[in-house]
Design a protein around this motif. Structure first.
Motif, short mmCIF file in Angstrom:
data_model
loop_
_atom_site.label_atom_id
_atom_site.label_comp_id
_atom_site.label_asym_id
_atom_site.label_seq_id
_atom_site.Cartn_x
_atom_site.Cartn_y
_atom_site.Cartn_z
N UNK A 121 5.92 61.53 87.29
CA UNK A 121 6.47 61.19 88.60
C UNK A 121 7.74 61.99 88.88
N UNK A 122 8.55 62.20 87.85
CA UNK A 122 9.79 62.96 88.02
C UNK A 122 9.49 64.41 88.41
N UNK A 123 8.53 65.02 87.73
CA UNK A 123 8.17 66.40 88.07
C UNK A 123 7.50 66.48 89.44
N UNK A 124 6.71 65.49 89.79
CA UNK A 124 6.08 65.50 91.11
C UNK A 124 7.12 65.38 92.21
N UNK A 125 8.22 64.67 91.94
CA UNK A 125 9.32 64.60 92.91
C UNK A 125 10.09 65.92 92.95
N UNK A 126 10.33 66.49 91.77
CA UNK A 126 11.10 67.74 91.69
C UNK A 126 10.40 68.89 92.38
N UNK A 127 9.06 68.88 92.37
CA UNK A 127 8.29 69.97 92.96
C UNK A 127 7.44 69.49 94.14
N UNK A 128 7.92 68.47 94.83
CA UNK A 128 7.23 68.00 96.03
C UNK A 128 7.36 69.04 97.13
N UNK A 129 6.54 68.95 98.16
CA UNK A 129 6.64 69.86 99.29
C UNK A 129 7.99 69.72 99.99
N UNK A 130 8.54 68.53 99.98
CA UNK A 130 9.86 68.33 100.58
C UNK A 130 10.93 69.12 99.81
N UNK A 131 10.80 69.14 98.49
CA UNK A 131 11.73 69.92 97.67
C UNK A 131 11.48 71.42 97.83
N UNK B 270 -0.59 63.88 78.07
CA UNK B 270 0.04 63.15 76.97
C UNK B 270 1.42 62.60 77.33
N UNK B 271 1.95 62.99 78.49
CA UNK B 271 3.29 62.54 78.86
C UNK B 271 3.23 61.24 79.66
N UNK C 221 0.40 70.11 89.92
CA UNK C 221 -0.03 68.71 89.86
C UNK C 221 0.50 67.94 91.07
N UNK C 222 0.48 68.59 92.22
CA UNK C 222 0.87 67.93 93.46
C UNK C 222 0.00 66.69 93.69
N UNK C 223 0.63 65.60 94.10
CA UNK C 223 -0.09 64.33 94.27
C UNK C 223 -1.10 64.37 95.40
N UNK C 224 -0.85 65.21 96.40
CA UNK C 224 -1.67 65.17 97.60
C UNK C 224 -2.55 66.40 97.80
N UNK C 225 -2.38 67.42 96.95
CA UNK C 225 -3.11 68.67 97.16
C UNK C 225 -3.40 69.30 95.80
#
Length: 437
Positions: A278-288, A271-272, A248-252
């Motif tokens: 947003x927390x999971x998208x930060x945890x698994x961002x490309x930067x991470x 449902x969440x 569920x990457x925000x950009x890809x």
């Protein structure tokens, strides 16, 4: 494998403390050794004894001393099934340590992932996530890192969400390495790529991954890009190491979950609440994933998960447990559910904590006394004739201040009316402001 690695029923083993125990039977086995049920001869107490295949250890004496050090240092928390006593060292024999035997009612994590076991409530599921976050915060605070967190290490009580974490013999102090890297599906990408050894920052990645699987039910990196005939070592390194991409990457969206194959993710993600996404998208961002930067700390996850637990209410139409957003409507089936407002707690390093104002929403001791207690109820939101109040379930009085400065006190058992812009002082510097939507 040498015969000396095996123990026989009724065989006696001796520990460094001078105590002895008798082998009562076998509990299980794995790559490192066999786990036996033993009974201490002096007390009759039953324990689990992990007995190593010594031939499989590259440096048995060094590993033995490592176990002795961890026993001396003590367990970070009761969540870890920690080594308690070591058997005596003998140059010509194997060795082992005793630990607690799991009580009844715990199920291995893979049983939840394949739907053979289900949590008995949404609260129990979130409790399990909270217990994981607290356990790893305690582990890292004590100077350890886990190095090999995976689905085989975790057992959970589906009724309560209580957690046991086992296989703690590979836990090391910061800067030390056990030589065990872990399973690629659970390892941080930089470890898969061979760029570094496990440490507390790679632990943070593995914790986020386990939390995602616990709540969402699928792997965060397994989507369209993993739709290959066989996951060989080559594909493993690519998917989990060199080209990782959150489903569920925000950009890809090129690694989005596949309908029918990753149905848990497709069904549950929506449902969440937005703050969890947003927390999971930060945890698994490309930067991470590519640079190991910006990962959520253990305590960050605890606060986020407490906000999630505080958002659990029952749908007034169907009675199902749902997560309620504080400032927007939530869809439950064909029903729209929206709180009248929220309690705004500005605490813990300026981290925003909110609780929706809705019948049945709960505050825990965490909210009112700066503790980590997420189980004991401190307050309950009540509703009568469209008006909302907060019932005091603590043993302390609260002070309520209206916008015009008028003050009132609510004793244990009494109800504080939740008026717009009222402030509730729970004591000890813990306050909440009433915000109406």
């Amino acid at each position: 494998m040498a015969d000396f690695a095996l123990l026989q029923k009724d065989q006696q083993v001796e520990f460094n403390s001078g105590r002895t125990a008798t082998v009562a039977g076998k509990l299980g086995s794995g790559g490192q050794g066999i786990v036996y049920r033993v009974i201490f001869d002096d007390t009759g107490e039953e324990k689990a004894l992990k007995w190593y295949f010594r031939d499989n250890l590259s440096n048995p004496k060094k590993f033995y001393n490592h176990l002795a050090s961890n026993i001396q240092g003590g367990s970070p928390s009761k969540t870890f099934v920690w080594p308690e006593e070591l058997t005596v060292w003998n140059d010509n024999e194997s060795f082992g340590y005793v630990m607690e035997i799991f009580p009844q009612g715990y199920e291995e994590f893979p049983q939840f992932l394949n739907a053979r076991v289900k949590f008995h409530s949404v609260q129990a599921m979130v409790n399990a996530a909270l217990n994981m976050a607290l356990a790893f915060n305690a582990l890292h605070s004590k100077g350890y890192n886990y190095q090999d967190l995976n689905d085989g290490n975790i057992s959970i009580n589906p009724d309560s969400g209580d957690v046991f974490i086992c296989d703690n013999d590979n836990i090391m102090g910061h800067g030390e390495h056990s030589g065990i890297e872990g399973k690629k599906r659970y390892m941080a990408p930089e470890v898969v790529r061979g760029e570094k050894q496990p440490d507390k920052n790679t632990d943070r990645y593995s914790l986020s991954l386990v939390l995602f699987m616990l709540l969402i039910g699928d792997h965060p990196l397994e989507g369209q890009k993993t739709n290959v005939p066989v996951l060989t070592d080559k594909y493993d390194k690519k998917i989990f190491g060199t080209e990782p991409l959150f489903i569920y990457d925000k950009n890809d969206n090129s690694n989005a979950p596949i309908p029918g194959l990753h149905q848990n993710a497709i069904t549950l993600w929506k449902y969440f609440p937005g703050f969890i996404k947003a927390a999971f998208q930060a945890a698994f961002s490309q930067e991470s994933l590519l640079n190991a930067h910006g990962r959520l700390l253990d305590q960050d996850w605890f606060h986020i998960l407490m906000r999630l637990k505080s958002s659990i209410v029952k749908c007034p139409q169907c009675g199902a447990e749902i997560f309620l957003e504080s400032t927007r409507e939530t869809i439950c089936g064909n029903h729209k559910v929206q709180p009248v407002g929220y309690l705004n707690f500005d605490k813990r390093s300026n981290r925003l904590v909110t609780v929706p104002i809705f019948k049945g929403a709960v505050l825990y001791n965490y909210h009112v006394d700066n503790s980590e207690d997420f189980k004991n109820v401190a307050a309950l939101i009540k509703e009568k004739n469209g008006k909302f109040g907060l019932e005091n379930k603590t043993n302390r009085s609260w002070t309520i201040t209206a916008p015009d400065g008028k003050m009132a006190t609510r004793q244990p058992g009494e109800i504080a009316v939740l008026g717009a812009n009222f402030t509730i002082n729970f004591g000890g510097g813990n306050t909440a402001q009433v915000i109406l939507n």
